[in-house]
Each structure stands twice: as structure tokens, then as C-alpha cells.
Design an enzyme around this catalytic site. Sequence first.
Site, PDB file in Angstrom:
ATOM      1  N   TYR A 156      47.828 -23.485  21.648  1.00 53.68           N
ATOM      2  CA  TYR A 156      46.913 -24.265  22.909  1.00 53.68           C
ATOM      3  C   TYR A 156      45.882 -23.288  22.995  1.00 53.68           C
ATOM      4  O   TYR A 156      46.002 -22.093  23.772  1.00 53.68           O
ATOM      5  CB  TYR A 156      48.022 -24.623  23.951  1.00 53.68           C
ATOM      6  CG  TYR A 156      46.878 -25.109  24.806  1.00 53.68           C
ATOM      7  CD1 TYR A 156      46.640 -26.526  24.956  1.00 53.68           C
ATOM      8  CD2 TYR A 156      46.610 -24.441  26.219  1.00 53.68           C
ATOM      9  CE1 TYR A 156      45.744 -27.021  25.989  1.00 53.68           C
ATOM     10  CE2 TYR A 156      45.713 -25.162  27.225  1.00 53.68           C
ATOM     11  CZ  TYR A 156      45.322 -26.277  27.044  1.00 53.68           C
ATOM     12  OH  TYR A 156      44.514 -26.855  27.909  1.00 53.68           O
ATOM     13  N   ASP A 237      44.085 -15.068  21.116  1.00 55.35           N
ATOM     14  CA  ASP A 237      43.709 -15.842  22.192  1.00 55.35           C
ATOM     15  C   ASP A 237      45.009 -15.323  23.218  1.00 55.35           C
ATOM     16  O   ASP A 237      45.874 -15.470  23.150  1.00 55.35           O
ATOM     17  CB  ASP A 237      44.006 -17.236  22.123  1.00 55.35           C
ATOM     18  CG  ASP A 237      43.811 -18.126  23.528  1.00 55.35           C
ATOM     19  OD1 ASP A 237      43.917 -17.627  24.543  1.00 55.35           O
ATOM     20  OD2 ASP A 237      43.720 -19.233  23.357  1.00 55.35           O
ATOM     21  N   LYS A 264      41.837 -17.000  32.908  1.00 54.97           N
ATOM     22  CA  LYS A 264      43.078 -17.119  33.982  1.00 54.97           C
ATOM     23  C   LYS A 264      42.738 -16.030  34.980  1.00 54.97           C
ATOM     24  O   LYS A 264      41.651 -15.876  35.701  1.00 54.97           O
ATOM     25  CB  LYS A 264      44.358 -16.822  33.451  1.00 54.97           C
ATOM     26  CG  LYS A 264      44.760 -17.890  32.223  1.00 54.97           C
ATOM     27  CD  LYS A 264      45.609 -19.107  32.710  1.00 54.97           C
ATOM     28  CE  LYS A 264      45.982 -20.098  31.678  1.00 54.97           C
ATOM     29  NZ  LYS A 264      46.222 -21.259  32.132  1.00 54.97           N
TER      30      LYS A 264
HETATM   31  C1  LIG Z   1      46.464 -19.600  25.557  1.00 54.62           C
HETATM   32  C2  LIG Z   1      45.574 -20.275  26.267  1.00 54.62           C
HETATM   33  N1  LIG Z   1      44.313 -20.394  25.797  1.00 54.62           N
HETATM   34  C3  LIG Z   1      43.085 -21.146  26.384  1.00 54.62           C
HETATM   35  C4  LIG Z   1      43.550 -21.765  27.651  1.00 54.62           C
HETATM   36  C5  LIG Z   1      42.385 -22.576  28.429  1.00 54.62           C
HETATM   37  O1  LIG Z   1      42.023 -21.895  29.245  1.00 54.62           O
HETATM   38  P1  LIG Z   1      41.213 -22.688  30.555  1.00 54.62           P
HETATM   39  O2  LIG Z   1      42.186 -23.590  31.176  1.00 54.62           O
HETATM   40  O3  LIG Z   1      40.578 -21.618  31.525  1.00 54.62           O
HETATM   41  O4  LIG Z   1      40.216 -23.561  30.059  1.00 54.62           O
HETATM   42  C6  LIG Z   1      44.762 -21.647  28.236  1.00 54.62           C
HETATM   43  C7  LIG Z   1      45.173 -22.364  29.412  1.00 54.62           C
HETATM   44  O5  LIG Z   1      46.149 -22.646  29.448  1.00 54.62           O
HETATM   45  C8  LIG Z   1      45.809 -20.862  27.480  1.00 54.62           C
HETATM   46  O6  LIG Z   1      46.864 -20.891  27.863  1.00 54.62           O
END
Ligand SMILES: Cc1ncc(COP(=O)(O)O)c(C=O)c1O
Length: 424
Positions: A156, A237, A264
Site C-alpha cells: 500500500y 516506502d 505521517k
Molecule cells: C506505507 C504507506 N505509504 C503511503 C501511504 C499514503 O500516505 P498518505 O495517506 O499520507 O497519502 C500510507 C498511508 O497509510 C502508507 O502506510
Amino acid sequence: MSGTPELQRCIERYTQANPNSARQLENAARVLPGGNTRSVLFYEPFPLVMSGGNGCFLDDLDGHRYVDFLAEYTAALYGHSHPAITHALTTAMANGLNLSAHTELEARLATLIVERFSCIEQVRFTNSGTEANLLALAAAKAYSGRSRIIAFNGGYHGGVLSFHGPTTAMNVPHQVVLADYNDLHSVERVFQEHRGEVAAILVEPMLGASGCICAESGFLEGLRAMSQAHGALLIFDEVMTSRLGPGGLQEKLGIHPDLITLGKYLGGGMPCGVLGGRKDIMAQFDPRHGGLSHAGTFNNNVLTMAAGIAGLEQVYTREAALHLNARGDRLRGQLNEVLAKMPMQFTGQGSVMNLHPTALPIRSPWDIPPDRNNLRDLFFFHLLECGIYSARRGLFALSLPLTERELTRLVVATQAFAERYGGR
Ligand SMILES: Cc1ncc(COP(=O)(O)O)c(C=O)c1O
């Protein structure tokens, strides 16, 4: 709603206890589809509506107070009212918003991030983790002149880069080829099938939204070696995982990705995303030399910059990161001990964990069975009755204001759950 009789009873009690949340969502549904503007917040029969938060506590519209063990899906690392963060925000507001220009703040936050994360030489700010990942993919494709991306089943990376759950029409049309997490052979197969075409591997060093599934020893190291061998970039990520060590998981594991995305908590609770990495890749964004134009009205907004600086400088120091994650590891151990006789377990690392309805090892999303006994749902509603807020999907994240008292409260509530439902 279907479910075991126990779950149905829990839901009836929940519905009776939360009429104001139900009413608010009904009213909201007139102007927001289903009363919702953020899909993850929905659950049956209706989600709670909060009226405010303080420290590690949340208050809902029906007058209940909860210990917050969700921490805004990991983003509320600082809790809901940390004095250093609120001071930074009020100072920034007093100094004026929306200045239509550079300020000194963005370079200060960038410096803190470069000092903290060893694989980062330069950064670009965005407004979300999703955007940071989109930027990472654009940077990797432009740098390599290649078009394909390897990502993972269950990964994700934001609402438009979601490989977790059913295929979604929301995803952006990148040429993504999926491999299996913790399976290097599946990655090698993709490289062989798409020789010379893969721009980058995009990977979470722990699968977050898919249930805090940890990378097995050798997997991420293998990705590093394979990406180098095939001339592709490695993108970590770390939007969710960067809080798991002073310099993120990349430092803890001693692996240097080419690019890394963060978000975050890094904006101190304000909207935030960061793309960082090697200078030669990031140089593509240097406006003095043309190249990639990366726009965004709020990329350097003063509230995010100021709160992010306060957080890293004053609150989430290297020591604080080590301490919080050690507490998380201890807590997960205690919870798993309590649940040892049930088909349940917490997976995860440090301050982030996820409950699953199985005691068998979990190394990929396929290992998570459906919650046939409704144990995870029961746990969620049981905890609400004990004054503890978490995610219905089982995600728990620690925030800094939680004290031993609140951690013990979760352990005690889990013991009560095991006594009540352990014999089923
Ligand atoms: C691993 C990961 N990447 C990207 C995101 C996306 O971040 P945002 O919600 O700030 O767009 C999240 C959000 O939960 C995440 O857990």
C-alpha cells in the site's frame, strides 16, 4: 450485519451507546457520500465520531473517553496536543500563513531529515505520502528512462497506488508488475520477463496496511542486490515505518535504498510527504537546470514545516525513537503471551502492530485467514467497551504520550477478552 451471536450483541450495545455518532453520520451523509471523506474510517454499523483529543485520549460525541491506540494510523506519533507542537504551530500562525515564497523553515526541516536518514542527501516535500510515492516513481522513470515498476501483492503506497485488496479503479495507470512479498524468486521472475524495462522496485520494509507483515531476513537485502544487478532503483516506502527506528527501518537494517518516501508524523501532525534520496537522482528536480517540474501550492506550507521541525528537534529524538519502539516490542510480547491459547496474534515491529485471527506464521498477505469466528471484530468492540480505541482491521500504533498505565490497561483488557472468549 452477520456475525456470531456474541458479535451481534456487541454491536447492539455499541449502537445503543453511540446515538450521537449515528445521528451525525446520518446528517453528514446528505453532503458526503455515506458521511465519509476518508474510506479507511468506515466500519459497520457506523464509525465513531470524535469531538476532540488531548494527549493520548480521544473524546467522542456521546461523551466517551478512549485511550487512543490508533494514533491516526501512525501519524499522531506526538499525540493530540503536544506542547512543543502546539507552540510551534501557534508561533508559525502568528508569523503569517501562505507567504507565496520560500521561507527558512523548509531548509531547516530538510536538514533535520538529511541528518536523520542516512540514505537521504536531498529532499522534496509534498502534501501526503501518496504524493511522495507518485513523485518517487516519476523520478525513477525519468532517471532510468525505463517504464515498469515492481511492487508487491499487499503493498500500500497511497489511495492511488494500492495493491492491497481487490484491484481498484482508483489506481494511477503506471505499468506496475506485482511480485510476492518475502519471495525473491518472484521478483527475479519479473526482472527476467521484463529485461531492461524495470525502472524501480517500490517496497514497504514492513507491509503496513496489509497487516504489519515483517520482511524476512535477507528479503530486503536481496531486493537491494537484485535492483543493482538489473540497473533498477530501489525505493523504500517508509511512510509508515520511518518511526520504527531513529533513522527508519533502512538504518536499522543497514540497507541503503536509492530513494525513500516518508510522511505521517514527519509533519508534526500536519499534512506531509517527503521524497528523499541520492543527490544525482534528486538533482532532476533542480529548477536551475530545467528537468522535472514538481509543483504543489502547499509543499512548503509553514505549519507543516514548523511542526515537523519541532517534532524532530525537540520531541522525537533518536533516544525517544529507541525508547518508544522498545516499549512497543515489549507490549506486543505481553499481548501475544495473553493470547497464546487463542488463534490470534499480533505481528509488527516496535510501535506499530496488527492483530490477526490466526496463530500460524504470517509471511505474506495470503497467510491471513478470514476472521471466521469474528474474533478480531469482537476484540475491537470489546476494547471500545473498555475505553480503548483501535482500528477495526486490527492496527495499533503507539503515540509518545501513552504511559505505562495506558499500556497496562490494554494488556488487562486483552486478558479479560481471553478469559471471556478463549474457550470458544
Ligand atoms: C506505507 C504507506 N505509504 C503511503 C501511504 C499514503 O500516505 P498518505 O495517506 O499520507 O497519502 C500510507 C498511508 O497509510 C502508507 O502506510
